[in-house]
Design a protein around this motif. Structure first.
Motif, short mmCIF file in Angstrom:
data_model
loop_
_atom_site.label_atom_id
_atom_site.label_comp_id
_atom_site.label_asym_id
_atom_site.label_seq_id
_atom_site.Cartn_x
_atom_site.Cartn_y
_atom_site.Cartn_z
N ALA A 82 0.81 -1.26 0.05
CA ALA A 82 -0.08 -0.17 -0.03
C ALA A 82 1.01 1.26 0.00
O ALA A 82 1.96 1.19 0.70
CB ALA A 82 -0.88 0.10 1.30
N GLU A 83 0.34 2.21 -0.55
CA GLU A 83 1.16 3.46 -0.50
C GLU A 83 0.97 4.43 0.55
O GLU A 83 2.05 4.84 1.09
CB GLU A 83 0.56 4.44 -1.77
CG GLU A 83 1.08 3.98 -3.02
CD GLU A 83 0.56 4.91 -4.27
OE1 GLU A 83 0.06 5.94 -3.67
OE2 GLU A 83 0.37 4.44 -5.41
N SER A 84 -0.17 3.92 1.39
CA SER A 84 -0.20 4.60 2.62
C SER A 84 -1.16 3.80 3.58
O SER A 84 -1.98 2.90 2.85
CB SER A 84 -0.66 6.06 2.58
OG SER A 84 -2.10 5.93 2.35
N VAL A 85 -0.92 3.73 4.79
CA VAL A 85 -1.93 3.03 5.65
C VAL A 85 -2.23 3.81 6.65
O VAL A 85 -1.39 4.71 7.25
CB VAL A 85 -1.01 1.69 6.26
CG1 VAL A 85 -1.70 1.20 7.53
CG2 VAL A 85 -0.58 0.84 5.25
N GLN A 86 -3.43 3.87 7.14
CA GLN A 86 -4.13 4.46 8.25
C GLN A 86 -4.83 3.78 9.02
O GLN A 86 -5.61 2.81 8.75
CB GLN A 86 -5.06 5.60 7.75
CG GLN A 86 -5.66 6.55 8.77
CD GLN A 86 -6.44 7.60 8.19
OE1 GLN A 86 -7.08 7.52 6.86
NE2 GLN A 86 -6.84 8.67 8.67
#
Length: 120
Positions: free
Chosen positions: A104-108
Motif C-alpha cells: 500500500a502507498e499509505s496505511v491509516q
C-alpha cells in the motif's frame, strides 16, 4: 431501480451548491435540472455506501499460482501482494486460512471511538 423523488427545495439547494444558479434563481433548463438530479442521486448513493459497509464473505476457494497470481473464487486478486512468505493453514475438516502481505502507498489505522464520560 426505484423511481427517485426530488423536492424542489432539494434541487434548488443542490443547484446553488454546484454554482449552477445564484441563490433564489430558478433552474433555467430541463438539461440543467437533469444534471442537478444526477448530482442528488450520486449524493444519495454515496450516503448509502457510507451507511452500509460491504458484507464480509467467506471465499469459496483461493488459488496461489506460480509467479504471484492469486485467484479468489476464480477472480484475480486486485491488490499487489509482497514477495514475502505466506502463512497457509490447511484444515481439511473446516475452514483453511491464508495470511499474506499487501502493498500500500499509505496505511491509516483509526483509533476506535470510546464512550467514556467527560470529566467535569
Amino acid at each position: 431501480m426505484p423511481l427517485q423523488q426530488f423536492t424542489d427545495a432539494e434541487l434548488q439547494a443542490k443547484a446553488e451548491e454546484l454554482g449552477l444558479v445564484k441563490p433564489g434563481e430558478p433552474i433555467p433548463t430541463a438539461a440543467m435540472q437533469s444534471r442537478v438530479k444526477a448530482a442528488v442521486v450520486e449524493d444519495r448513493r454515496a450516503t448509502t455506501r457510507q451507511e452500509k459497509p460491504a458484507d464480509a464473505r467467506l471465499a469459496k476457494s483461493i488459488v496461489v499460482q506460480p509467479g504471484g497470481v492469486i485467484l479468489i473464487d476464480g477472480e484475480p486478486m486486485p491488490w499487489l501482494v509482497a514477495k514475502q512468505p505466506m502463512d497457509i493453514g490447511l484444515n481439511p475438516e473446516g475452514i483453511s486460512t491464508v495470511r499474506l502481505t499487501l502493498l500500500a502507498e499509505s496505511v491509516q489505522v483509526l483509533k476506535p471511538k470510546t464512550d467514556s464520560p467527560e470529566s467535569e
